[in-house]
Scaffold this motif. Structure first.
Motif, PDB file in Angstrom:
ATOM      1  N   LEU A 291      57.911  96.833 104.705  1.00 19.96           N
ATOM      2  CA  LEU A 291      56.792  96.526 103.813  1.00 19.96           C
ATOM      3  C   LEU A 291      57.076  95.300 102.958  1.00 19.96           C
ATOM      4  O   LEU A 291      56.160  94.525 102.656  1.00 19.96           O
ATOM      5  N   VAL A 292      58.318  95.109 102.561  1.00 19.16           N
ATOM      6  CA  VAL A 292      58.674  93.902 101.804  1.00 19.16           C
ATOM      7  C   VAL A 292      58.410  92.668 102.651  1.00 19.16           C
ATOM      8  O   VAL A 292      57.848  91.668 102.183  1.00 19.16           O
ATOM      9  N   TRP A 293      58.808  92.726 103.912  1.00 17.08           N
ATOM     10  CA  TRP A 293      58.553  91.608 104.821  1.00 17.08           C
ATOM     11  C   TRP A 293      57.054  91.369 104.968  1.00 17.08           C
ATOM     12  O   TRP A 293      56.586  90.224 104.907  1.00 17.08           O
ATOM     13  N   ASP A 294      56.286  92.442 105.170  1.00 17.99           N
ATOM     14  CA  ASP A 294      54.837  92.300 105.298  1.00 17.99           C
ATOM     15  C   ASP A 294      54.239  91.668 104.049  1.00 17.99           C
ATOM     16  O   ASP A 294      53.331  90.833 104.127  1.00 17.99           O
ATOM     17  N   LEU A 295      54.724  92.063 102.890  1.00 20.32           N
ATOM     18  CA  LEU A 295      54.205  91.542 101.632  1.00 20.32           C
ATOM     19  C   LEU A 295      54.408  90.037 101.538  1.00 20.32           C
ATOM     20  O   LEU A 295      53.480  89.285 101.164  1.00 20.32           O
ATOM     21  N   VAL A 296      55.607  89.565 101.864  1.00 20.63           N
ATOM     22  CA  VAL A 296      55.883  88.130 101.769  1.00 20.63           C
ATOM     23  C   VAL A 296      55.079  87.354 102.813  1.00 20.63           C
ATOM     24  O   VAL A 296      54.600  86.251 102.540  1.00 20.63           O
ATOM     25  N   CYS A 297      54.905  87.929 103.991  1.00 23.47           N
ATOM     26  CA  CYS A 297      54.079  87.281 105.006  1.00 23.47           C
ATOM     27  C   CYS A 297      52.639  87.135 104.514  1.00 23.47           C
ATOM     28  O   CYS A 297      51.999  86.083 104.710  1.00 23.47           O
ATOM     29  N   ARG A 298      52.119  88.148 103.873  1.00 28.85           N
ATOM     30  CA  ARG A 298      50.756  88.082 103.330  1.00 28.85           C
ATOM     31  C   ARG A 298      50.679  87.020 102.238  1.00 28.85           C
ATOM     32  O   ARG A 298      49.669  86.316 102.117  1.00 28.85           O
ATOM     33  N   MET A 299      51.702  86.892 101.450  1.00 32.15           N
ATOM     34  CA  MET A 299      51.732  85.875 100.411  1.00 32.15           C
ATOM     35  C   MET A 299      51.625  84.484 101.028  1.00 32.15           C
ATOM     36  O   MET A 299      50.871  83.617 100.556  1.00 32.15           O
ATOM     37  N   GLU A 300      52.386  84.265 102.112  1.00 36.38           N
ATOM     38  CA  GLU A 300      52.354  82.958 102.766  1.00 36.38           C
ATOM     39  C   GLU A 300      50.980  82.652 103.353  1.00 36.38           C
ATOM     40  O   GLU A 300      50.560  81.492 103.394  1.00 36.38           O
TER      41      GLU A 300
END
Length: 336
Positions: A291-300
């Motif tokens: 989920l942390v990875w998904d969150l940063v991807c969404r930020m980008e």
């Protein structure tokens, strides 16, 4: 998208009663001397036996001239020795070879005691710096304090490196027991290890996630130096900007999502999700990292962000309901 993600936050026996003793002389057998020790002590050394209710095992506590204690255990003809006080998290037992001569163990104890004293004296001569005097850097800064002793600073904290015949050590409680087979640390790894623990003390407010890390060979800053092998979590990594205590940006490091997970999701949140789902915490730790990875991807991508802890708990509750429903249906099928 230029948006960035900031991280916050140890009798005498009573006289025997009965008839008067006979005046006849009776020879009494002397009890065995339980403190008898088969080794030879040097001047200044003391040894005390520890009473044990075991026919084949005997133990003694030896205190060396330097004032350090060691526990010697004899089982039949096999000997072992450990340092005292013993902390399994900071050292290890020295286990002698099978049936070695006792003199060999005594020699090891005396050598080890001398090195423990040397280490203690080194630390006493060079006290730690006050916190405000340690510069905040992303790379280790090594300062020689005396022959065989160095200070290493990084992330606003300091560690020490001591040199011994078997290699380098970074422990602040003296040194690891001398181990001719294991040896000590290599220099480069000792420099990294001396302050690796300090990364966890960097406050979240000093960190800013700027994006995912692609196409670089940078190693996880929290998982191990590149020359000693990559981070063992085998997780994707993030780019993280690091600032000092005043807020001045010092540079960028790469950290894998597993080592960044706890900064996004408190451990109690992972435990709550695991409890709700009726599963293992390790499974939900991995899910939190995803989920942390998904969150940063969404930020980008400029997409709406979410709270990782809240999302994790929702998924845990949903998984718990699903498991309960499956159990209910299975119970109904058995009744048919």
């Amino acid at each position: 998208m230029n948006e960035q993600l900031s991280l916050l936050d140890l009798i005498e026996e009573p006289p025997t009663t009965g008839p008067a003793a006979s005046t006849e002389t009776v020879e009494k057998a002397e009890p065995p001397q339980r403190n008898w020790f088969p080794g030879t002590l040097q001047s200044g050394e003391t040894i005390v036996e520890i009473p044990l209710d075991h026919p084949f095992t005997r133990q003694w506590t030896l205190t060396t001239v330097g004032g350090f204690d060691y526990r010697l255990t004899r089982v039949c003809d096999a000997w072992s020795v450990k340092r005292l006080p013993h902390d399994s998290g900071r050292g290890s037992d020295y286990v002698a070879e099978l049936e070695p001569p006792l003199a060999k163990i005594m020699d090891w104890i005396r050598r080890d005691s001398r090195w423990r004293r040397t280490s203690r004296e080194r630390f006493a001569r060079h006290p730690h710096l006050p916190g405000g005097e340690i510069p905040f850097t992303l790379e280790p800064v090594v300062t020689r304090l005396e022959d065989g002793f160095w200070r290493v600073t990084r992330y606003g904290h300091e560690g020490r490196i001591s040199a011994y015949p078997w290699g380098y050590e970074v422990l602040d409680n003296g040194c690891l027991p001398e181990d001719e087979k294991k040896g000590g640390l290599k220099w480069d790894y000792a420099v990294w290890s001396a302050t690796a623990w300090a990364w966890s003390l960097v406050h979240n407010s000093q960190l800013t996630v700027t994006g995912t890390n692609w196409n670089t060979r940078a190693e996880c800053a929290a998982g191990g130096p590149g020359f000693a092998g990559s981070c063992k979590t085998w997780q994707p990594s993030l780019k993280v900007q690091v600032a000092d205590h005043s807020g001045r940006t010092l540079g960028q490091v790469v950290v894998c999502v597993s080592h960044m997970r706890d900064r996004f999701v408190p451990k109690h949140a992972v435990e709550r999700a695991a409890t709700a789902a009726g599963g293992k915490s390790s499974v939900w730790e991995e899910r939190a990292a995803e989920l942390v990875w998904d969150l940063v991807c969404r930020m980008e991508r400029g997409q709406p962000l979410f709270d990782v802890g809240e999302q994790l708990l929702n998924e845990g509750v949903a998984a718990g309901f699903t498991a309960a429903e499956r159990a209910r249906r299975a119970a109904e099928r058995k009744k048919r």
